[in-house]
Design a protein around this motif. Structure first.
Motif, PDB file in Angstrom:
ATOM      1  N   LYS A   1       0.825  -1.205   0.000  1.00 36.05           N
ATOM      2  CA  LYS A   1       0.000   0.000   0.000  1.00 36.05           C
ATOM      3  C   LYS A   1       0.862   1.260   0.000  1.00 36.05           C
ATOM      4  O   LYS A   1       1.924   1.304   0.605  1.00 36.05           O
ATOM      5  CB  LYS A   1      -0.920   0.006   1.225  1.00 36.05           C
ATOM      6  N   TYR A   2       0.360   2.278  -0.682  1.00 40.30           N
ATOM      7  CA  TYR A   2       1.002   3.590  -0.656  1.00 40.30           C
ATOM      8  C   TYR A   2       0.728   4.234   0.703  1.00 40.30           C
ATOM      9  O   TYR A   2      -0.408   4.246   1.181  1.00 40.30           O
ATOM     10  CB  TYR A   2       0.435   4.464  -1.776  1.00 40.30           C
ATOM     11  N   VAL A   3       1.760   4.769   1.324  1.00 38.05           N
ATOM     12  CA  VAL A   3       1.622   5.422   2.627  1.00 38.05           C
ATOM     13  C   VAL A   3       1.788   6.930   2.491  1.00 38.05           C
ATOM     14  O   VAL A   3       0.900   7.700   2.841  1.00 38.05           O
ATOM     15  CB  VAL A   3       2.632   4.858   3.644  1.00 38.05           C
ATOM     16  N   GLU A   4       2.930   7.360   1.971  1.00 36.29           N
ATOM     17  CA  GLU A   4       3.173   8.790   1.811  1.00 36.29           C
ATOM     18  C   GLU A   4       4.321   9.018   0.838  1.00 36.29           C
ATOM     19  O   GLU A   4       5.104   8.114   0.542  1.00 36.29           O
ATOM     20  CB  GLU A   4       3.511   9.450   3.153  1.00 36.29           C
ATOM     21  N   THR A   5       4.398  10.254   0.337  1.00 32.52           N
ATOM     22  CA  THR A   5       5.497  10.647  -0.534  1.00 32.52           C
ATOM     23  C   THR A   5       6.592  11.268   0.309  1.00 32.52           C
ATOM     24  O   THR A   5       6.357  12.222   1.056  1.00 32.52           O
ATOM     25  CB  THR A   5       5.028  11.649  -1.602  1.00 32.52           C
ATOM     26  N   VAL A   6       7.785  10.722   0.196  1.00 26.18           N
ATOM     27  CA  VAL A   6       8.920  11.167   1.003  1.00 26.18           C
ATOM     28  C   VAL A   6       9.743  12.232   0.283  1.00 26.18           C
ATOM     29  O   VAL A   6      10.164  13.224   0.880  1.00 26.18           O
ATOM     30  CB  VAL A   6       9.818   9.962   1.362  1.00 26.18           C
ATOM     31  N   LYS A   7       9.957  12.040  -1.023  1.00 24.46           N
ATOM     32  CA  LYS A   7      10.841  12.946  -1.765  1.00 24.46           C
ATOM     33  C   LYS A   7      10.440  12.976  -3.228  1.00 24.46           C
ATOM     34  O   LYS A   7       9.916  11.989  -3.772  1.00 24.46           O
ATOM     35  CB  LYS A   7      12.298  12.474  -1.636  1.00 24.46           C
ATOM     36  N   ILE A   8      10.685  14.103  -3.903  1.00 27.44           N
ATOM     37  CA  ILE A   8      10.465  14.248  -5.336  1.00 27.44           C
ATOM     38  C   ILE A   8      11.727  14.799  -5.976  1.00 27.44           C
ATOM     39  O   ILE A   8      12.343  15.740  -5.450  1.00 27.44           O
ATOM     40  CB  ILE A   8       9.287  15.188  -5.646  1.00 27.44           C
ATOM     41  N   GLN A   9      12.110  14.215  -7.115  1.00 27.44           N
ATOM     42  CA  GLN A   9      13.281  14.673  -7.856  1.00 27.44           C
ATOM     43  C   GLN A   9      12.900  14.813  -9.324  1.00 27.44           C
ATOM     44  O   GLN A   9      12.386  13.885  -9.925  1.00 27.44           O
ATOM     45  CB  GLN A   9      14.426  13.662  -7.696  1.00 27.44           C
ATOM     46  N   ILE A  10      13.118  16.007  -9.889  1.00 23.81           N
ATOM     47  CA  ILE A  10      12.765  16.287 -11.277  1.00 23.81           C
ATOM     48  C   ILE A  10      14.029  16.614 -12.053  1.00 23.81           C
ATOM     49  O   ILE A  10      14.748  17.553 -11.721  1.00 23.81           O
ATOM     50  CB  ILE A  10      11.770  17.456 -11.374  1.00 23.81           C
ATOM     51  N   HIS A  11      14.293  15.825 -13.101  1.00 21.90           N
ATOM     52  CA  HIS A  11      15.513  15.981 -13.896  1.00 21.90           C
ATOM     53  C   HIS A  11      15.278  16.845 -15.129  1.00 21.90           C
ATOM     54  O   HIS A  11      14.152  17.063 -15.574  1.00 21.90           O
ATOM     55  CB  HIS A  11      16.016  14.602 -14.333  1.00 21.90           C
ATOM     56  N   ALA A  12      16.400  17.308 -15.699  1.00 24.78           N
ATOM     57  CA  ALA A  12      16.366  17.984 -16.988  1.00 24.78           C
ATOM     58  C   ALA A  12      15.863  16.987 -18.052  1.00 24.78           C
ATOM     59  O   ALA A  12      15.986  15.775 -17.875  1.00 24.78           O
ATOM     60  CB  ALA A  12      17.773  18.473 -17.347  1.00 24.78           C
ATOM     61  N   ASN A  13      15.216  17.429 -19.121  1.00 23.74           N
ATOM     62  CA  ASN A  13      15.128  18.820 -19.550  1.00 23.74           C
ATOM     63  C   ASN A  13      13.653  19.191 -19.660  1.00 23.74           C
ATOM     64  O   ASN A  13      12.920  18.584 -20.438  1.00 23.74           O
ATOM     65  CB  ASN A  13      15.799  19.011 -20.910  1.00 23.74           C
ATOM     66  N   CYS A  14      13.222  20.173 -18.879  1.00 25.06           N
ATOM     67  CA  CYS A  14      11.804  20.509 -18.866  1.00 25.06           C
ATOM     68  C   CYS A  14      11.588  21.890 -18.278  1.00 25.06           C
ATOM     69  O   CYS A  14      12.497  22.486 -17.687  1.00 25.06           O
ATOM     70  CB  CYS A  14      11.018  19.476 -18.055  1.00 25.06           C
ATOM     71  N   ARG A  15      10.378  22.397 -18.484  1.00 28.69           N
ATOM     72  CA  ARG A  15       9.914  23.594 -17.800  1.00 28.69           C
ATOM     73  C   ARG A  15       8.743  23.197 -16.913  1.00 28.69           C
ATOM     74  O   ARG A  15       7.908  22.387 -17.320  1.00 28.69           O
ATOM     75  CB  ARG A  15       9.488  24.677 -18.796  1.00 28.69           C
ATOM     76  N   ILE A  16       8.671  23.788 -15.730  1.00 29.96           N
ATOM     77  CA  ILE A  16       7.679  23.394 -14.728  1.00 29.96           C
ATOM     78  C   ILE A  16       6.851  24.613 -14.329  1.00 29.96           C
ATOM     79  O   ILE A  16       7.397  25.646 -13.950  1.00 29.96           O
ATOM     80  CB  ILE A  16       8.356  22.820 -13.475  1.00 29.96           C
ATOM     81  N   ARG A  17       5.553  24.460 -14.415  1.00 21.19           N
ATOM     82  CA  ARG A  17       4.649  25.544 -13.981  1.00 21.19           C
ATOM     83  C   ARG A  17       4.146  25.303 -12.563  1.00 21.19           C
ATOM     84  O   ARG A  17       4.086  26.197 -11.746  1.00 21.19           O
ATOM     85  CB  ARG A  17       3.457  25.630 -14.938  1.00 21.19           C
ATOM     86  N   ARG A  18       3.771  24.036 -12.279  1.00 20.43           N
ATOM     87  CA  ARG A  18       3.266  23.708 -10.947  1.00 20.43           C
ATOM     88  C   ARG A  18       3.426  22.215 -10.688  1.00 20.43           C
ATOM     89  O   ARG A  18       3.267  21.397 -11.586  1.00 20.43           O
ATOM     90  CB  ARG A  18       1.791  24.102 -10.801  1.00 20.43           C
TER      91      ARG A  18
END
Length: 251
Positions: free
Chosen positions: A135-152
């Protein structure tokens, strides 16, 4: 392990908490990367003005997608502690794709992006169960790599249709908005279907958009009245099912 999820909601985004929504990155907010660690090698992480949406965005760009990225929270000893099961991102591709490989205790979720803005929805509960049979419990960390633009980047308690999103979560994307769901994302709320021209619950890498011949396909190919939320473009039981299809056969 310290949890900073609430601090991100009230400090990083600079907006009131919306029921069912939890933002951790908002490109137009004050100091949007305050709670993000930036790792850059032969690249950059900057806030830019995007011409397509006429608004600011965080650009993560690097020659090597593995060595340029942003991570939240910045301290490895801290934990986001967010338990909402849907991860949502408004992003667009700006360069080469990230070449990921499988690792122990890590499940990779392939996403197909284009050079236009997309809403990405990931059902964390289903991906966790399908990858690890737990089961999913919680999100601990997020990592976003190149190459992109992020609005939200934000979490939600359920899958929302585009029209049900708060106004602050929408942008004008070339006259219409498209939503891309990951392979195992659940269905949207049936009481609020997605508008024509926006992507709906679909297979990974498949995008739906409004086409001029849509109505003709529905009435000519399907041969029955349009069912609410369902539009057929090929029905093998019809008299001439391939009337509006081009045939190409090579020997």
């Amino acid at each position: 392990m310290p949890k900073i999820g609430i601090a991100l909601q009230t400090t990083a985004t600079g907006e009131e908490y919306s029921r069912g929504f939890h933002t951790i990155l908002n490109s137009i907010g004050w100091s949007p990367l305050k709670f993000w660690k930036q790792e850059v090698k032969n690249g950059h992480v900057v806030r830019v003005m995007d011409e397509e949406i006429k608004s600011s965005a965080i650009e993560v760009h690097g020659r090597n997608t593995r060595t340029t990225y942003i991570t939240c929270p910045p301290d490895p000893e801290e934990n986001l502690g967010i338990r909402k099961p849907f991860l949502n991102m408004l992003v667009k591709k700006t360069g080469e794709d990230l070449d990921m490989k499988a690792m122990v205790y890590v499940a990779c979720v392939p996403l197909i992006l284009s050079a236009s803005w997309k809403h990405i929805n990931i059902n964390l509960e289903e991906h966790t169960y399908n990858s690890f049979s737990t089961k999913y419990v919680e999100t601990v960390k997020i990592q976003i790599h190149a190459n992109c633009r992020i609005r939200r980047v934000y979490f939600t308690d359920r899958l929302y249709s585009y029209q049900d999103l708060p106004k602050a979560f929408k942008v004008n994307i070339s006259g219409q908005s498209q939503i891309v769901h990951s392979k195992n994302t659940g269905m949207a709320d049936k009481s609020s279907p997605l508008p024509a021209g926006s992507g709906g619950p679909q297979g990974q890498g498949i995008e739906l958009s409004k086409q001029p011949t849509g109505s003709g396909l529905q009435t000519s190919t399907a041969g029955h009245d349009c069912m609410r939320g369902i539009q057929s473009i090929l029905n093998s039981t019809e008299k001439d099912p391939l009337k509006l299809w081009k045939k190409h056969v090579s020997l």
